[in-house]
Design an enzyme around this catalytic site. Structure first.
Site, short mmCIF file in Angstrom:
data_model
loop_
_atom_site.label_atom_id
_atom_site.label_comp_id
_atom_site.label_asym_id
_atom_site.label_seq_id
_atom_site.Cartn_x
_atom_site.Cartn_y
_atom_site.Cartn_z
N TRP A 131 -68.54 26.77 51.10
CA TRP A 131 -67.31 26.00 51.17
C TRP A 131 -67.19 24.93 50.09
O TRP A 131 -66.11 24.41 49.85
CB TRP A 131 -67.22 25.30 52.53
CG TRP A 131 -68.49 24.62 52.91
CD1 TRP A 131 -69.47 25.11 53.72
CD2 TRP A 131 -68.98 23.33 52.46
NE1 TRP A 131 -70.53 24.22 53.80
CE2 TRP A 131 -70.25 23.12 53.03
CE3 TRP A 131 -68.45 22.35 51.62
CZ2 TRP A 131 -71.00 21.97 52.81
CZ3 TRP A 131 -69.19 21.21 51.38
CH2 TRP A 131 -70.44 21.03 51.96
N ASN A 132 -68.28 24.55 49.43
CA ASN A 132 -68.23 23.32 48.63
C ASN A 132 -67.38 23.44 47.35
O ASN A 132 -66.86 22.44 46.86
CB ASN A 132 -69.63 22.79 48.31
CG ASN A 132 -70.50 23.78 47.57
OD1 ASN A 132 -70.26 24.99 47.61
ND2 ASN A 132 -71.51 23.29 46.89
N LYS A 155 -67.11 37.49 52.50
CA LYS A 155 -67.09 36.59 53.66
C LYS A 155 -67.18 35.17 53.13
O LYS A 155 -68.22 34.76 52.62
CB LYS A 155 -68.26 36.87 54.60
CG LYS A 155 -68.28 35.94 55.81
CD LYS A 155 -69.69 35.69 56.29
CE LYS A 155 -69.73 34.62 57.38
NZ LYS A 155 -69.23 33.30 56.93
N GLY A 207 -75.33 29.91 48.85
CA GLY A 207 -75.37 29.20 50.11
C GLY A 207 -76.74 28.64 50.40
O GLY A 207 -77.51 28.33 49.49
N SER A 208 -77.06 28.54 51.67
CA SER A 208 -78.31 27.92 52.09
C SER A 208 -79.49 28.88 51.92
O SER A 208 -79.32 30.09 51.81
CB SER A 208 -78.22 27.52 53.57
OG SER A 208 -78.20 28.68 54.39
N GLU A 229 -77.82 32.39 44.84
CA GLU A 229 -77.77 31.02 44.29
C GLU A 229 -77.83 30.11 45.49
O GLU A 229 -76.88 30.01 46.25
CB GLU A 229 -76.50 30.82 43.46
CG GLU A 229 -76.54 29.56 42.59
CD GLU A 229 -75.94 28.34 43.26
OE1 GLU A 229 -76.73 27.53 43.80
OE2 GLU A 229 -74.71 28.19 43.23
N LEU A 230 -78.98 29.46 45.66
CA LEU A 230 -79.25 28.72 46.88
C LEU A 230 -79.27 27.22 46.63
O LEU A 230 -78.56 26.71 45.77
CB LEU A 230 -80.56 29.22 47.50
CG LEU A 230 -80.64 30.75 47.68
CD1 LEU A 230 -81.98 31.17 48.24
CD2 LEU A 230 -79.51 31.26 48.54
#
Length: 457
Positions: A131-132, A155, A207-208, A229-230
């Protein structure tokens, strides 16, 4: 998983969205796979690139509208939202202008005969995005893969459904065929099922670490290519010969941009002992002067965190850091009142056995460390589970270059914050993930680099 738009500046629900069913997913897969098998994907790239040109023009014509949607949905300052929207247009235009050159056959010298490598699409991809940066993250996947001919199912994060929907409409309006980009409001289990499907050939996630591990495991189980890409725990190294005023000014931006919710934000400030006190004093003053408020107000310098949950998580992290011996130099608490705001915060005296030493703080929290020399700075920088970006500040460029080469990350910027541009590769090492997005490297992550040889015998 509930998809809903909640304005984090007020924590008021704006709209809830219906989830897609398994039947919807099957229809999306069928359409995307049919598109991959068609001439649109397999044929000339010249038929795909005009879509990216039109998409860039469309985005440029709707900057204000798109920026406001992002700011209201996830709290980004309106000026930063405008910048993100404009960057998306630049990425689309970059691949429209350069993809043909990137994907042209590459000749190889060989005693066996005439040889070359061709670049072909591999099939439907599953993308999971955060979301960032609600538009930019999508464009990083869409632009190179649309050019290459890979249909994408995506997603997006459950807290930015409006951005997800608007982006999908823009892609269709630009002339992309049905199936080229399909937005799905689905659960993690449905994502796993999609990755397992024989029609899907790759997975991309930003994401995480936890989400990345789940997607990578599923992709590996079914022998599918993946890119991740975490998180990051990026250093911002300030050496004793740095331009201190410049370093502080950029340091504030590097830590507080997007309310500190950036993978490549400056999270660990590593200061040479000769300038540490002066830098810390100036950073503290700058943090104290930051105006917190409505992200749609042009004068606001720090907006809300993305959600109430994000605020609660960050509060717990700061409290745990202090409980384990860190010194709270500034801030450390949620801002009272409506909305998910958090004070600009500075932590010092973080020992290696403090959990905060290795954690990523996704919010306006700066960790400050003091070192005696360049070797100590590099050692501390590399003592991390992550390796995404980083910054080195020094007026001696040769010295800065040597340090940049020794820091174990995917990206290092000298005398600037970790940044992004369409033409530069983006990605990390260690638990920050693998693979690259953007540039000429990004478009080749999900293509078949096929060797063809005409034997001379």
């Amino acid at each position: 998983m509930a998809y809903q738009t909640v304005n984090p500046a007020t924590n008021k629900l704006i709209k809830a969205y219906d989830n897609h069913s398994d039947a919807d997913v099957e229809a999306a897969l069928k359409t995307a796979h049919a598109l991959y098998k068609s001439d649109w994907a397999k044929g000339s790239i010249d038929q795909r690139l005009p879509v990216l040109h039109r998409l860039a023009d469309l985005i440029d014509s709707r900057v204000e509208e798109l920026a406001k949607i992002a700011s209201e949905e996830m709290g980004k300052l309106i000026g930063q939202s405008r910048g993100e929207v404009k960057l998306c247009a630049q990425i689309a235009r970059y691949y429209a202008d350069n993809a043909k050159e990137f994907l042209k056959p590459v000749p190889y010298q060989s005693e066996l005969g005439e040889a070359w490598v061709e670049h072909h699409p591999i099939g439907v991809l599953m993308a999971v995005e955060p979301w960032n940066f609600p538009y930019y993250q999508l464009m990083r996947v869409l632009a190179p893969n649309l050019a290459a001919g890979n249909p994408v199912l995506v997603k997006h994060a459950s807290i930015v459904p409006h951005c997800a929907e608007v982006f999908a409409h823009l892609v269709r309006e630009a002339g992309a065929p049905e199936g080229a980009w399909t937005n799905l409001f689905i659960s993690s289990d449905q994502v796993a099922n999609i990755i397992a499907d024989d029609r899907v050939q790759g997975a991309a996630l930003t994401g995480s670490e936890k989400a990345g591990s789940a997607v990578a495991s599923q992709a590996a189980k079914y022998v599918k290519k993946s890119t991740l890409e975490l998180g990051g725990n990026d250093v911002f190294v300030v050496l004793d010969d740095a331009d201190l005023e410049k370093a502080v000014k950029i340091g504030v931006q590097a830590r507080l941009q997007n309310a500190g919710q950036v993978c490549t934000a400056a999270k660990r400030f590593i200061l040479h002992e000769k300038i540490a006190d002066a830098f810390l004093d100036k950073l503290t003053q700058a943090f104290q002067a930051v105006k917190i408020g409505d992200p749609l107000d042009e004068s606001t310098k720090l907006g809300p965190l993305s959600s109430k949950e994000a605020q609660e998580t960050l509060t717990k992290q700061v409290n745990e850091a202090v409980k384990n011996g860190a010194t709270l130099k500034l801030g450390g608490k949620p801002v009272q009142g409506e909305g998910s705001f958090f004070e600009p915060t500075i932590l010092t005296d973080i020992a290696r056995d403090n959990p905060a030493y290795y954690e990523e703080f996704f919010g306006p929290v700066a960790q400050v460390y003091v070192v005696k020399d360049d070797d100590a700075a590099v050692k501390l920088a590399n003592d991390s589970h992550y390796g995404l970006g980083g910054a080195v500040f020094s007026q001696n460029i040769d010295r800065a270059k040597k340090m940049a080469s020794r820091i174990e990350t995917g990206m290092v910027y000298i005398n600037w914050l970790t940044d992004t541009a369409a033409e530069l590769p983006f990605g990390g090492v260690k638990r920050s993930g693998y693979g690259r997005e953007l540039s000429d490297l990004g478009i080749k992550e999900f293509v078949n680099q096929k060797l063809v040889v005409v034997h001379k015998g």
